[in-house]
Motif scaffolding. Structure first.
Motif, PDB file in Angstrom:
ATOM      1  N   UNK A   2      -3.794 -12.841  -2.871  1.00 51.01           N
ATOM      2  CA  UNK A   2      -4.262 -14.018  -2.139  1.00 51.01           C
ATOM      3  C   UNK A   2      -3.246 -14.356  -1.052  1.00 51.01           C
ATOM      4  N   UNK A   3      -3.727 -14.451   0.195  1.00 47.99           N
ATOM      5  CA  UNK A   3      -2.876 -14.845   1.306  1.00 47.99           C
ATOM      6  C   UNK A   3      -3.407 -16.143   1.902  1.00 47.99           C
ATOM      7  N   UNK A   4      -2.773 -16.605   2.958  1.00 54.13           N
ATOM      8  CA  UNK A   4      -3.125 -17.917   3.498  1.00 54.13           C
ATOM      9  C   UNK A   4      -4.548 -17.971   4.026  1.00 54.13           C
ATOM     10  N   UNK A   5      -4.996 -16.887   4.683  1.00 55.51           N
ATOM     11  CA  UNK A   5      -6.299 -16.920   5.340  1.00 55.51           C
ATOM     12  C   UNK A   5      -7.345 -16.043   4.673  1.00 55.51           C
ATOM     13  N   UNK A   6      -6.928 -15.058   3.892  1.00 56.17           N
ATOM     14  CA  UNK A   6      -7.894 -14.159   3.266  1.00 56.17           C
ATOM     15  C   UNK A   6      -7.317 -13.567   1.991  1.00 56.17           C
ATOM     16  N   UNK A   7      -8.032 -12.603   1.423  1.00 54.72           N
ATOM     17  CA  UNK A   7      -7.609 -11.905   0.211  1.00 54.72           C
ATOM     18  C   UNK A   7      -7.497 -10.423   0.537  1.00 54.72           C
ATOM     19  N   UNK A   8      -6.304  -9.872   0.379  1.00 56.58           N
ATOM     20  CA  UNK A   8      -6.080  -8.470   0.705  1.00 56.58           C
ATOM     21  C   UNK A   8      -6.307  -7.591  -0.527  1.00 56.58           C
ATOM     22  N   UNK A   9      -6.997  -6.456  -0.322  1.00 55.77           N
ATOM     23  CA  UNK A   9      -7.169  -5.437  -1.356  1.00 55.77           C
ATOM     24  C   UNK A   9      -6.474  -4.179  -0.863  1.00 55.77           C
ATOM     25  N   UNK A  10      -5.531  -3.679  -1.647  1.00 57.76           N
ATOM     26  CA  UNK A  10      -4.790  -2.483  -1.247  1.00 57.76           C
ATOM     27  C   UNK A  10      -4.768  -1.473  -2.395  1.00 57.76           C
ATOM     28  N   UNK A  11      -4.832  -0.199  -2.051  1.00 57.63           N
ATOM     29  CA  UNK A  11      -4.729   0.898  -3.018  1.00 57.63           C
ATOM     30  C   UNK A  11      -3.376   1.583  -2.823  1.00 57.63           C
ATOM     31  N   UNK A  12      -2.742   1.954  -3.945  1.00 58.72           N
ATOM     32  CA  UNK A  12      -1.565   2.818  -3.856  1.00 58.72           C
ATOM     33  C   UNK A  12      -2.033   4.255  -4.076  1.00 58.72           C
ATOM     34  N   UNK A  13      -2.015   5.035  -3.017  1.00 63.86           N
ATOM     35  CA  UNK A  13      -2.496   6.418  -3.049  1.00 63.86           C
ATOM     36  C   UNK A  13      -1.321   7.345  -2.782  1.00 63.86           C
TER      37      UNK A  13
END
Length: 561
Positions: free
Chosen positions: A191-202
């Motif tokens: 959760x960030x200030x303006x949106x929600x980041x989804x990240x993969x560790x590849x």
């Protein structure tokens, strides 16, 4: 009554039925008698299990599958006495099963002979054993979900557009399916200030996958917590949970961790593939002299082999490869892990439980009472564990473990700083390894890589310091050609696919032992002695792999410096 009277016909049928039952009874008695005679010839007692009362706990000492395979039934357990009934007691598998159960239950197993009919009657009792419903928190992801993801999205970076159009209940499923397809090891939802980041560790590197509207956050985090068994209304303290993903042919264990942050909670999901294939020793990436040294050291009956590196550098994978090489019928292997990442057939794996005081030190002491030949301890992090491991290595066990240091030469000072005595450490250590993981170039989009002047000079300097007795090239004047990945659909545009290890190995020698016993052990001195003995550094090993077109120079310099 007339001859054609129906009552006469019924009476006749009843007589025939009774006759057939009588004949069947005679045949069964004859079979039981023959079985009894056969038992007498074999010197075995006989029993008829038809109508014999067998308790569920007694019956369950043998699984139904094994019972049907060997035609054997456990019909009695009283104290330290157990009784088996077998149709063919001469089968080798029957005696092996009896010995196995005897060892497990610390009891004596007596063998009886039974008829085939007797066995079939007793086998029906398995149907009466209550089957407890297994309570499992999990999420079923059908293979169709993964295939649909593959068909609809060419690249995991297109996930954002897709999940913005699907119902919120499907968002998490798409995120998981995408991670499985992309072979990600971790999913980060932040959760960030303006949106929600989804990240993969590849392949060890985080890749941003999607930025979701902030208003979806509460529903996503609630979904994750619900599946992981976490408290939905608790947001100000970290929580740890677990989800099981069920695919058609495998299940994936997911460790869930939540952490309070300024704009909500950060969620990290670690995907542990239960059916992942453990790579072999030959696939690790060890080359030449290093491969020969490791192969020689793991054949020794005792001593310590320690591998070092930061979290995520592949240490556990290396130890698993060693264990699989040593995994033979005449070798007892026990591991103590946190957590168990892969299930290894034929190896006894135990997981520490800090909440119950089951630590590495306590678990290692218990393992040694199990009479193992090889033990693997997930990590040596304190003096108690280190001392127990050293004592095990000095008393006839091969001990494998990990420590957190930057290089192979740092292993010895690290152990001494814990408080280990030099006179115990020197004879116990066999081999110190350090490793990192570098990404492999994607074979589908491999192309020439032209280095700038600065990178080329760094490469030449690394190669110029390759020890002459390492068995590797060390002439930087030769034409240096390197490869890189251009990026394609197969590698999701990254230019890399998969990873391989780069290593440095320092085995015990009289010179190193002398340094340890002197009590004045400097990493620089240990490194210089190892280099004189032909040790390649991780940077040198990596550059040589780059020359072979396995990885890139940028990747090696970024990982090994």
């Amino acid at each position: 009554m007339a001859p054609g009277d129906p009552l006469i016909h019924v009476a006749s049928e009843e007589t025939e039925e009774k006759f057939r039952e009588k004949m069947e009874e005679i045949k069964l008695k004859e079979k039981e008698h023959l079985t009894q005679q056969r038992g007498a010839k074999l010197g075995l007692s006989y029993i008829n299990l038809s109508g014999f009362p067998i308790g569920p706990e007694t019956l369950s000492l043998i699984s139904r599958t094994m019972a049907e395979k060997l035609k054997v039934i456990c019909f009695l357990k009283s104290g330290h006495e157990i009784r088996f009934g077998a149709v063919d007691p001469e089968q080798p598998g029957v005696r092996e099963l009896a010995d196995e159960v005897a060892a497990e239950q610390n009891a004596h197993v007596g063998l009886y002979i039974i008829s085939g009919h007797s066995f079939e009657q007793a086998l029906k009792l398995y149907d009466r054993i209550p089957q407890p419903k297994k309570a499992v928190r999990g999420l079923e992801i059908k293979q169709a979900d993964v295939q649909r993801y593959r068909a609809e999205l060419k690249d995991f970076r297109e996930l954002e557009q897709k999940i913005r159009r699907v119902p919120i209940t499907e968002v998490f499923t798409y995120v998981l399916a995408g991670a499985i397809e992309a072979r990600a090891s971790d999913i980060h939802i932040e959760a960030e200030e303006e949106d929600v980041k989804v990240r993969y560790r590849i392949d060890g590197v985080l890749q941003t996958t999607a930025a979701l509207p902030k208003e979806t956050w509460q529903r996503i985090i609630s979904r994750v917590k619900l599946l992981a068994g976490l408290k939905i209304n608790i947001e100000n303290i970290p929580q740890d949970g677990h989800i099981t993903l069920y695919l058609e042919n495998e299940h994936i264990d997911v460790r869930v961790s939540t952490l309070p942050t300024a704009f909500g909670e950060s969620v990290v999901l670690r995907l542990l593939m239960g059916s992942s294939v453990v790579i072999t020793l030959e696939q690790l990436g060890l080359r030449g002299r290093a491969f020969e040294i490791l192969g020689k050291e793991i054949q020794r009956p005792n001593g310590m082999i320690l591998t070092s590196g930061p979290t995520g550098s592949g240490k556990t994978t290396t130890l698993y490869a060693v264990l699989m090489k040593l995994n033979q019928a005449d070798t007892k292997i026990i591991t103590l892990e946190d957590p168990i990442e892969y299930r290894l057939a034929g190896i006894n794996q135990s997981q520490v439980d800090w909440t119950k005081g089951y630590s590495f030190a306590k678990g290692l002491r218990a393992m040694l009472r199990q009479d193992p030949d090889v033990v693997m301890v997930g990590e040596i992090r304190d003096l108690e564990t280190a001392e127990t491991a050293v004592q095990a290595a000095l008393t006839g066990h091969l001990v494998l473990s990990t420590v957190h240091t930057n290089d192979a030469a740092g292993v010895i000072p690290r152990l001494l700083s814990m408080g280990l005595k030099p006179y115990l450490l020197a004879p116990a250590l066999n081999l110190m390894m350090a490793q990192r993981l570098v990404r492999r170039i994607c074979n589908q989009c491999m192309t020439e890589d032209r280095l700038d002047a600065e990178a080329l000079e760094r490469v030449k300097k690394v190669l110029a310091e390759v020890p002459p007795n390492s068995g590797e090239r060390n002439d930087p004047v030769k034409t240096l050609r390197f490869k890189k990945g251009a990026g394609c659909n197969v590698c999701h545009g990254l230019g890399y696919r998969g990873r391989i290890g780069i290593f440095e190995l320092m085995n015990m020698s009289p010179e190193i032992e002398k340094l340890i016993m002197s009590g004045q052990v400097a990493e620089a001195d240990l490194h210089e002695v190892a280099r004189q003995q032909g040790m390649l550094t991780m940077a040198q090993d990596g550059i040589l792999k780059a020359l072979d077109g396995i990885t890139t120079v940028d990747e090696v310099l970024g990982v090994a410096g």
